[in-house]
Design a protein around this motif. Structure first.
Motif, mmCIF file in Angstrom:
data_model
loop_
_atom_site.group_PDB
_atom_site.id
_atom_site.type_symbol
_atom_site.label_atom_id
_atom_site.label_comp_id
_atom_site.label_asym_id
_atom_site.label_seq_id
_atom_site.Cartn_x
_atom_site.Cartn_y
_atom_site.Cartn_z
ATOM 1 N N LEU A 67 -2.201 -3.107 3.551
ATOM 2 C CA LEU A 67 -2.155 -2.040 2.555
ATOM 3 C C LEU A 67 -0.714 -1.706 2.169
ATOM 4 N N THR A 68 0.209 -1.851 3.106
ATOM 5 C CA THR A 68 1.614 -1.664 2.759
ATOM 6 C C THR A 68 2.065 -2.727 1.771
ATOM 7 N N GLU A 69 1.575 -3.937 1.956
ATOM 8 C CA GLU A 69 1.861 -5.012 1.010
ATOM 9 C C GLU A 69 1.237 -4.718 -0.355
ATOM 10 N N VAL A 70 0.017 -4.172 -0.352
ATOM 11 C CA VAL A 70 -0.630 -3.782 -1.608
ATOM 12 C C VAL A 70 0.213 -2.740 -2.335
ATOM 13 N N ASN A 71 0.689 -1.749 -1.593
ATOM 14 C CA ASN A 71 1.524 -0.703 -2.189
ATOM 15 C C ASN A 71 2.779 -1.289 -2.821
ATOM 16 N N ARG A 72 3.414 -2.208 -2.119
ATOM 17 C CA ARG A 72 4.628 -2.835 -2.636
ATOM 18 C C ARG A 72 4.357 -3.556 -3.951
ATOM 19 N N ALA A 73 3.291 -4.362 -3.970
ATOM 20 C CA ALA A 73 2.999 -5.161 -5.162
ATOM 21 C C ALA A 73 2.598 -4.277 -6.349
ATOM 22 N N VAL A 74 1.798 -3.246 -6.087
ATOM 23 C CA VAL A 74 1.367 -2.350 -7.167
ATOM 24 C C VAL A 74 2.552 -1.586 -7.730
ATOM 25 N N CYS A 75 3.449 -1.142 -6.848
ATOM 26 C CA CYS A 75 4.625 -0.411 -7.326
ATOM 27 C C CYS A 75 5.549 -1.294 -8.154
ATOM 28 N N GLU A 76 5.721 -2.528 -7.724
ATOM 29 C CA GLU A 76 6.549 -3.440 -8.500
ATOM 30 C C GLU A 76 5.951 -3.655 -9.887
ATOM 31 N N TYR A 77 4.633 -3.766 -9.945
ATOM 32 C CA TYR A 77 3.974 -3.925 -11.242
ATOM 33 C C TYR A 77 4.214 -2.703 -12.118
ATOM 34 N N SER A 78 4.086 -1.501 -11.537
ATOM 35 C CA SER A 78 4.288 -0.270 -12.300
ATOM 36 C C SER A 78 5.711 -0.161 -12.829
ATOM 37 N N GLN A 79 6.672 -0.643 -12.047
ATOM 38 C CA GLN A 79 8.064 -0.592 -12.490
ATOM 39 C C GLN A 79 8.320 -1.546 -13.644
ATOM 40 N N ARG A 80 7.609 -2.671 -13.637
ATOM 41 C CA ARG A 80 7.783 -3.649 -14.719
ATOM 42 C C ARG A 80 7.018 -3.260 -15.972
ATOM 43 N N ASN A 81 5.984 -2.422 -15.809
ATOM 44 C CA ASN A 81 5.115 -2.055 -16.935
ATOM 45 C C ASN A 81 5.030 -0.529 -17.018
ATOM 46 N N ALA A 82 5.979 0.043 -17.726
ATOM 47 C CA ALA A 82 6.083 1.497 -17.781
ATOM 48 C C ALA A 82 4.852 2.165 -18.371
ATOM 49 N N ASN A 83 4.102 1.439 -19.190
ATOM 50 C CA ASN A 83 2.912 2.025 -19.829
ATOM 51 C C ASN A 83 1.665 1.907 -18.955
ATOM 52 N N GLU A 84 1.798 1.332 -17.768
ATOM 53 C CA GLU A 84 0.685 1.240 -16.817
ATOM 54 C C GLU A 84 1.179 1.700 -15.454
ATOM 55 N N SER A 85 1.105 2.974 -15.208
ATOM 56 C CA SER A 85 1.624 3.537 -13.962
ATOM 57 C C SER A 85 0.505 3.729 -12.947
ATOM 58 N N TYR A 86 0.672 3.140 -11.784
ATOM 59 C CA TYR A 86 -0.264 3.300 -10.677
ATOM 60 C C TYR A 86 0.467 3.935 -9.493
ATOM 61 N N SER A 87 -0.190 4.855 -8.810
ATOM 62 C CA SER A 87 0.384 5.429 -7.592
ATOM 63 C C SER A 87 -0.677 5.443 -6.503
ATOM 64 N N ILE A 88 -0.268 5.107 -5.291
ATOM 65 C CA ILE A 88 -1.207 4.963 -4.175
ATOM 66 C C ILE A 88 -0.889 5.991 -3.099
ATOM 67 N N SER A 89 -1.931 6.619 -2.557
ATOM 68 C CA SER A 89 -1.806 7.531 -1.427
ATOM 69 C C SER A 89 -2.658 7.001 -0.279
ATOM 70 N N LEU A 90 -2.059 6.956 0.892
ATOM 71 C CA LEU A 90 -2.749 6.448 2.073
ATOM 72 C C LEU A 90 -2.802 7.515 3.148
ATOM 73 N N SER A 91 -3.969 7.739 3.737
ATOM 74 C CA SER A 91 -4.087 8.609 4.900
ATOM 75 C C SER A 91 -5.078 7.991 5.863
ATOM 76 N N HIS A 92 -4.850 8.186 7.162
ATOM 77 C CA HIS A 92 -5.816 7.629 8.103
ATOM 78 C C HIS A 92 -5.737 8.293 9.462
ATOM 79 N N THR A 93 -6.839 8.194 10.178
ATOM 80 C CA THR A 93 -6.927 8.671 11.553
ATOM 81 C C THR A 93 -7.433 7.543 12.450
ATOM 82 N N LEU A 94 -7.054 6.328 12.128
ATOM 83 C CA LEU A 94 -7.449 5.182 12.948
ATOM 84 C C LEU A 94 -6.813 5.306 14.325
ATOM 85 N N ARG A 95 -7.588 5.032 15.364
ATOM 86 C CA ARG A 95 -7.088 5.126 16.729
ATOM 87 C C ARG A 95 -6.772 3.760 17.326
#
Length: 477
Positions: A444-472
């Motif tokens: 998921l960290t890799e997903v965040n990196r790739a999506v953010c890079e895409y958003s930076q290259r395409n200013a008219n398509e902005s995506y933001s990701i929020s992650l939360s978890h309680t995995l033990r």
């Protein structure tokens, strides 16, 4: 003396970059409370004057320049060398050992690693704070305000470094803790007069191995360190992992309320070994009904895991399903349908919620009767629910949950053939990592990196990701 002091401080301040001034401000924050970076020059003069003698003044300034690694200023302005300061600090140190450690950690943390850490660590911070954070010290400062980080409370940071596989930084924190929690910082005049100082300089660099609750913003991170064995590092005990041995591995429900990407997600999770249930274009009431019925399904008892994918218009906290406005269904309410209390069949099993929300401008979304009829846990500021105890084992009601929510503009749905970049990257990443023993958090960290890079290259398509978890435990898909 005062004229010479002011001259030295001015010469040092002029030679420092804004980043170095901010670091200096962090180092001095115990000695200079309620001082901003812009007032630092005058505050430093006042601090040094308060020391009471030229020797103490020289010691303060010398120590600050040493920890900034400005050895040129040590030589040109203060007339001393790095070796002389190292020798001095072996017996006497004014600055907080904790603050020196944080500065040391910040210096060793690369930009890409900082972005990964922010994504994984910052569940308690508002997005505006995350977006303005330009350094690790900025994150620490905000966490200090929430009393989540202090000299006595370093677990959150240590866990974050474990998650990005920085063994060396975890070791530094452990060495700091092993030497004992530093005493509360005394008034500087008292320390100077009594000669009481922190005993040691920061530990030398050495060279680990989920986080209770995290939420991140869409900060780009490249070249992530994946979960591979650390060469030359002895691990005393392998991290515990979720057992995924059932066939199928679990149940995956996909509710596509926007009419795109549902079929692609179905194929993806079928390939990952899940039994997939796909619903399209459900209204809000039907969405809640389908989820509630599934939460009581006997299939969940035979599953190793549960996955829920939602595609809907809405807000950061609510989905609208096929409605354009009105009462929405909260994401918290969706998660609660499958927690240990409402769905005992999934107790102790990983429950994954992947959500794509298309934000409607100025949408009026409020709590509905659906939300109000649910029993709710207290997901306070930290995002973690209260603990509940049964006769056999203590497990948090909302343990073993991961939520990954992506926000983008609903106007993208008006484009012909639209497909979410979030889902495309999610699909390719999960399939690429499948069978390679790479933890889901790393994926998921890799997903965040790739999506953010895409958003930076395409200013008219902005995506933001929020992650939360309680995995033990560690989870591999």
């Amino acid at each position: 003396m005062e004229d010479g002091l002011a001259s030295s401080v001015n010469r040092m301040a002029d030679a420092l970059s804004m980043h170095e001034l901010r670091t200096l401000h962090f180092l001095c924050s115990d000695l200079l409370p309620n001082t901003c970076v812009e007032d630092l020059r005058g505050a430093l003069i006042s601090l040094a004057q308060a020391a009471g003698n030229s020797h103490s003044t020289r010691m303060i300034l010398t120590e600050l320049m040493f920890h900034l690694k400005r050895f040129d200023i040590l030589k040109k302005v203060l007339g001393t060398s790095r070796q002389e300061v190292e020798s001095m600090l072996e017996s006497r140190q004014v600055l907080s050992r904790y603050r020196v450690l944080m500065v040391d950690l910040s210096a060793d943390l690369g930009k890409d690693e900082l972005h990964s850490l922010v994504f994984l660590l910052s569940g308690r911070l508002p997005r505006v704070k995350l977006e303005s954070a330009s350094s690790f010290l900025d994150v620490v400062t905000e966490l200090e305000k929430l009393d989540d980080v202090s000299p006595e409370k370093l677990d959150l940071i240590e866990q974050g470094f474990q998650d990005i596989h920085r063994v060396d930084l975890v070791r530094k924190i452990q060495m700091f803790q092993k030497k004992g929690t530093p005493r509360k910082h005394l008034d500087h005049n008292q320390e100077t007069k009594r000669g009481v100082c922190s005993p040691t300089s920061p530990p030398p660099r050495l060279t680990v191995c989920p986080i209770v609750q995290t939420k991140g913003s869409s900060l780009a991170s490249k070249g992530l360190k994946m979960s591979v064995a650390e060469t030359g590092v002895h691990c005393q005990q392998a991290p515990e992992e979720y057992i995924m041995e059932t066939i199928p591995r679990g149940v995956c429900i996909i509710i596509d309320c926007v009419g795109c990407d549902g079929d692609m997600l179905k194929q993806t999770f079928q390939h990952l070994g899940f039994k997939v249930i796909l619903h399209t274009l459900l209204c809000l009431v039907d969405t809640h009904s389908v989820l509630r019925v599934l939460s009581r399904s006997p299939d969940l008892q035979k599953s190793s895991a549960f996955v829920c994918c939602l595609l809907s218009r809405g807000s950061e906290t609510h989905i609208l399903a096929t409605e354009s406005s009105g009462p929405g269904l909260s994401l918290v309410a969706v998660r609660q349908l499958f927690d240990a209390q409402s769905c005992p069949a999934l107790k102790g099993k990983p429950k994954l919620f992947f959500v794509q929300i298309y934000a409607i401008q100025e949408a009026h979304v409020w709590s509905s009767q659906i939300d109000e009829c649910l029993e709710t846990d207290d997901w306070g500021p930290s995002g973690c629910s209260n603990w509940q105890t049964d006769a056999v084992k203590t497990i948090p009601v909302s343990a073993d949950v991961l939520s990954c929510v992506c926000m983008t503009d609903a106007q993208l749905l008006d484009r012909r053939g639209h497909q979410s970049v979030y889902w495309e990257v999610m699909r390719s990443t999960l399939l690429r990592f499948h069978g390679r023993r790479i933890p889901l958090l790393d994926a998921l960290t890799e997903v965040n990196r790739a999506v953010c890079e895409y958003s930076q290259r395409n200013a008219n398509e902005s995506y933001s990701i929020s992650l939360s978890h309680t995995l033990r435990k560690t989870l591999y898909l």
